[in-house]
Design an enzyme around this catalytic site. Structure first.
Site, PDB file in Angstrom:
ATOM      1  N   ARG A   1      -1.769   5.797  16.804  1.00 35.03           N
ATOM      2  CA  ARG A   1      -3.152   5.928  16.655  1.00 35.03           C
ATOM      3  C   ARG A   1      -3.923   5.396  17.456  1.00 35.03           C
ATOM      4  O   ARG A   1      -5.010   5.918  18.119  1.00 35.03           O
ATOM      5  CB  ARG A   1      -3.396   5.555  14.975  1.00 35.03           C
ATOM      6  CG  ARG A   1      -2.725   6.631  13.938  1.00 35.03           C
ATOM      7  CD  ARG A   1      -3.333   5.911  12.732  1.00 35.03           C
ATOM      8  NE  ARG A   1      -2.145   5.959  11.780  1.00 35.03           N
ATOM      9  CZ  ARG A   1      -2.364   5.885  10.359  1.00 35.03           C
ATOM     10  NH1 ARG A   1      -3.489   5.527   9.901  1.00 35.03           N
ATOM     11  NH2 ARG A   1      -1.188   5.583   9.528  1.00 35.03           N
TER      12      ARG A   1
ATOM     13  N   CYS B   1      -0.380  13.199  -8.789  1.00 35.27           N
ATOM     14  CA  CYS B   1      -0.946  13.889  -7.534  1.00 35.27           C
ATOM     15  C   CYS B   1      -1.565  12.895  -6.521  1.00 35.27           C
ATOM     16  O   CYS B   1      -1.856  11.827  -7.021  1.00 35.27           O
ATOM     17  CB  CYS B   1      -2.168  14.935  -7.992  1.00 35.27           C
ATOM     18  SG  CYS B   1      -3.143  14.210  -9.200  1.00 35.27           S
TER      19      CYS B   1
ATOM     20  N   LYS C   1       0.929  -1.127   0.073  1.00 37.04           N
ATOM     21  CA  LYS C   1      -0.203  -0.056  -0.006  1.00 37.04           C
ATOM     22  C   LYS C   1       0.961   1.219   0.226  1.00 37.04           C
ATOM     23  O   LYS C   1       0.449   2.272  -0.503  1.00 37.04           O
ATOM     24  CB  LYS C   1      -0.839  -0.004   1.232  1.00 37.04           C
ATOM     25  CG  LYS C   1      -1.541   1.049   1.645  1.00 37.04           C
ATOM     26  CD  LYS C   1      -2.676   0.860   2.670  1.00 37.04           C
ATOM     27  CE  LYS C   1      -2.384   1.456   3.910  1.00 37.04           C
ATOM     28  NZ  LYS C   1      -3.533   1.379   4.767  1.00 37.04           N
ATOM     29  N   ASP C   2       2.079   1.255   0.585  1.00 31.21           N
ATOM     30  CA  ASP C   2       3.052   2.484   0.497  1.00 31.21           C
ATOM     31  C   ASP C   2       3.834   2.543  -0.402  1.00 31.21           C
ATOM     32  O   ASP C   2       4.733   3.049  -0.395  1.00 31.21           O
ATOM     33  CB  ASP C   2       3.544   2.369   1.894  1.00 31.21           C
ATOM     34  CG  ASP C   2       2.544   2.357   3.220  1.00 31.21           C
ATOM     35  OD1 ASP C   2       1.552   3.057   2.987  1.00 31.21           O
ATOM     36  OD2 ASP C   2       2.964   1.776   4.078  1.00 31.21           O
TER      37      ASP C   2
ATOM     38  N   ARG D   1      -8.581   8.996   1.436  1.00 27.82           N
ATOM     39  CA  ARG D   1      -9.484   8.080   0.879  1.00 27.82           C
ATOM     40  C   ARG D   1     -10.563   7.663   1.806  1.00 27.82           C
ATOM     41  O   ARG D   1     -11.524   7.412   1.538  1.00 27.82           O
ATOM     42  CB  ARG D   1      -8.581   6.792   0.503  1.00 27.82           C
ATOM     43  CG  ARG D   1      -9.325   5.613   0.352  1.00 27.82           C
ATOM     44  CD  ARG D   1      -8.473   4.375  -0.070  1.00 27.82           C
ATOM     45  NE  ARG D   1      -7.705   3.813   1.357  1.00 27.82           N
ATOM     46  CZ  ARG D   1      -8.367   3.285   2.445  1.00 27.82           C
ATOM     47  NH1 ARG D   1      -9.501   2.597   2.158  1.00 27.82           N
ATOM     48  NH2 ARG D   1      -7.715   3.082   3.522  1.00 27.82           N
ATOM     49  N   ARG D   2     -10.056   7.544   3.042  1.00 29.71           N
ATOM     50  CA  ARG D   2     -10.854   7.292   4.035  1.00 29.71           C
ATOM     51  C   ARG D   2     -11.961   8.365   4.441  1.00 29.71           C
ATOM     52  O   ARG D   2     -13.136   8.197   4.589  1.00 29.71           O
ATOM     53  CB  ARG D   2     -10.264   6.654   5.227  1.00 29.71           C
ATOM     54  CG  ARG D   2      -9.777   5.497   5.405  1.00 29.71           C
ATOM     55  CD  ARG D   2      -8.647   5.017   6.526  1.00 29.71           C
ATOM     56  NE  ARG D   2      -8.166   3.768   6.247  1.00 29.71           N
ATOM     57  CZ  ARG D   2      -6.879   3.511   6.793  1.00 29.71           C
ATOM     58  NH1 ARG D   2      -6.236   4.260   7.313  1.00 29.71           N
ATOM     59  NH2 ARG D   2      -6.534   2.180   6.698  1.00 29.71           N
TER      60      ARG D   2
ATOM     61  N   ARG E   1      -2.498  11.030  12.710  1.00 31.62           N
ATOM     62  CA  ARG E   1      -1.490  10.437  12.019  1.00 31.62           C
ATOM     63  C   ARG E   1      -0.492   9.483  12.910  1.00 31.62           C
ATOM     64  O   ARG E   1      -0.801   9.606  14.224  1.00 31.62           O
ATOM     65  CB  ARG E   1      -0.547  11.515  11.371  1.00 31.62           C
ATOM     66  CG  ARG E   1      -1.082  12.218  10.306  1.00 31.62           C
ATOM     67  CD  ARG E   1      -0.243  12.592   9.062  1.00 31.62           C
ATOM     68  NE  ARG E   1       0.805  11.702   8.798  1.00 31.62           N
ATOM     69  CZ  ARG E   1       1.693  11.704   7.999  1.00 31.62           C
ATOM     70  NH1 ARG E   1       1.938  13.044   7.283  1.00 31.62           N
ATOM     71  NH2 ARG E   1       2.474  10.630   7.461  1.00 31.62           N
TER      72      ARG E   1
HETATM   73  N1  LIG Z   1      -0.237   4.041   5.820  1.00 30.10           N
HETATM   74  C1  LIG Z   1       0.305   2.922   6.835  1.00 30.10           C
HETATM   75  C2  LIG Z   1       0.043   1.343   6.669  1.00 30.10           C
HETATM   76  N2  LIG Z   1       0.547   0.940   5.767  1.00 30.10           N
HETATM   77  C3  LIG Z   1       0.121  -0.259   5.673  1.00 30.10           C
HETATM   78  C4  LIG Z   1      -0.683  -0.341   6.750  1.00 30.10           C
HETATM   79  C5  LIG Z   1      -1.594  -1.677   7.093  1.00 30.10           C
HETATM   80  C6  LIG Z   1      -1.032  -2.933   6.772  1.00 30.10           C
HETATM   81  C7  LIG Z   1      -1.465  -3.304   5.013  1.00 30.10           C
HETATM   82  O1  LIG Z   1      -2.169  -2.574   4.384  1.00 30.10           O
HETATM   83  O2  LIG Z   1      -0.731  -4.198   4.704  1.00 30.10           O
HETATM   84  C8  LIG Z   1      -0.778   0.758   7.171  1.00 30.10           C
HETATM   85  C9  LIG Z   1      -1.818   1.007   8.573  1.00 30.10           C
HETATM   86  C10 LIG Z   1      -3.173   1.476   8.097  1.00 30.10           C
HETATM   87  O3  LIG Z   1      -3.497   1.916   7.160  1.00 30.10           O
HETATM   88  O4  LIG Z   1      -3.966   1.252   9.291  1.00 30.10           O
END
Ligand SMILES: NCc1[nH]cc(CCC(=O)O)c1CC(=O)O
Length: 304
Positions: A152, A239, A80-81, A128-129, A146
């Site tokens: 969190r 963006c 995801k990152d 997104r959320r 954050r």
């Molecule tokens: N942005 C931070 C991040 N990157 C991945 C995860 C969760 C683990 C995953 O998606 O594999 C999280 C924390 C979250 O969004 O709660």
């Protein structure tokens, strides 16, 4: 032989990297695997949005520099990152089997999201959320939140939030399954592209590592993640805008749902399609084209 894995220092990143290290040790007896925990710019700058500081790549840069300098052989990431396009000279060597891809509602006050009173305060800094929460509940007050998962959760317990939204996968990996009050599944909440999947990055020049890492990869997860990332890549003109996407195998086909939103205008555009398992990126591009045809391009521009 010793393999060094570069990783971020958050408890989640360390868990994920240990998870990969353990699998490598089990798979290749005699292989020495050690971790190189590092801070990244993405971890250090907590007061500005990711978009403002330069995007997802900031979580990878220091780890990539360690690989270039010969201090590390691979890097483990939450997919995801990972930016949609890696810097020249780097590639993904394996994408592991995905855990739960969805988001969780976490609250000490309201076990059910639907029971939130008007004007309730929900913590999340993810556009997104935010855009999806607003779409189902325009009355909610969204409050910035954050920090890593542990931070969190502590803020939820210490401060004035009625609840927060976190990925189920991150909570489960850290042993916080019991904090998941409710899973927020589509269409109420579409997850981030590649959420729940762990990826391994190497330098393309290290062909020697490909065969060693390949057994950790999970074929169907890889196809799903490729579809989701192809969609995001086509949408993202540089963006950071709210984009969500989730692919799943349905029968012998791949199904992909995607979403683009704009917080300012409270607009949400959705598209979905089904395609061949063997052409995940084509499916991703098809859903992206559908979103663009519905006005996603103008919406993405307005987000600047
Ligand atoms: N942005 C931070 C991040 N990157 C991945 C995860 C969760 C683990 C995953 O998606 O594999 C999280 C924390 C979250 O969004 O709660």
């Amino acid at each position: 032989m010793t393999l060094t894995i570069a990783t971020r220092q958050s408890p989640l990143a360390l868990w994920q990297t240990e998870f990969v290290a353990d699998q490598l040790r089990a798979l290749h007896p005699g292989l020495e695997v050690r971790l190189l925990p590092m801070s990244t710019r993405g971890d250090l700058i907590l007061d500005r949005s990711l978009a403002a500081i330069g995007g997802k790549g900031l979580f990878l840069k220091e780890l990539e520099e360690a690989m270039l300098a010969g201090q590390a052989d691979l890097a483990v990431h939450s997919m995801k990152d990972v930016p949609m396009t890696l810097p020249e000279g780097f590639e993904l060597a394996a994408i592991l089997e995905r855990a739960d891809p969805f988001d969780a509602w976490v609250s000490n006050r309201y076990p059910r999201f639907a029971d939130l009173p008007v004007g309730a305060v929900v913590g999340t800094s993810s556009l997104r959320r935010q855009v999806q929460l607003r779409s189902v509940r325009p009355d909610l007050v969204l409050k910035d939140l954050r920090g890593n998962v542990n931070t969190r959760l502590r803020k939820l317990d210490d401060e004035e939030y009625d609840g927060i939204v976190l990925a189920v996968a991150g909570l489960a990996r850290l042993g916080f399954d019991d904090r998941v009050a409710e899973r927020l599944t589509p269409p109420r909440m579409l997850p981030a592209v590649a959420q729940g999947a762990i990826g391994i990055e190497i330098q393309s020049a290290r062909a020697d590592l490909r065969a060693l890492l390949a057994p950790l990869g999970h074929d169907l997860t890889t196809r799903c993640v490729l579809a989701e990332r192809a969609m995001n890549r086509l949408l993202e003109g540089n963006c950071q805008v709210p984009i969500a996407g989730h692919a799943a195998v349905v029968g012998d086909q791949l199904h992909l749902a995607g979403l683009v939103g704009a917080l300012a205008t409270q607009t949400v555009i959705r598209a979905e399609a089904t395609g061949a398992l063997d052409a995940p990126e084509m499916l991703g591009e098809r859903v992206a084209q559908d979103l663009l045809a519905q006005g996603a391009a103008a919406l993405l521009r307005s987000a600047h």
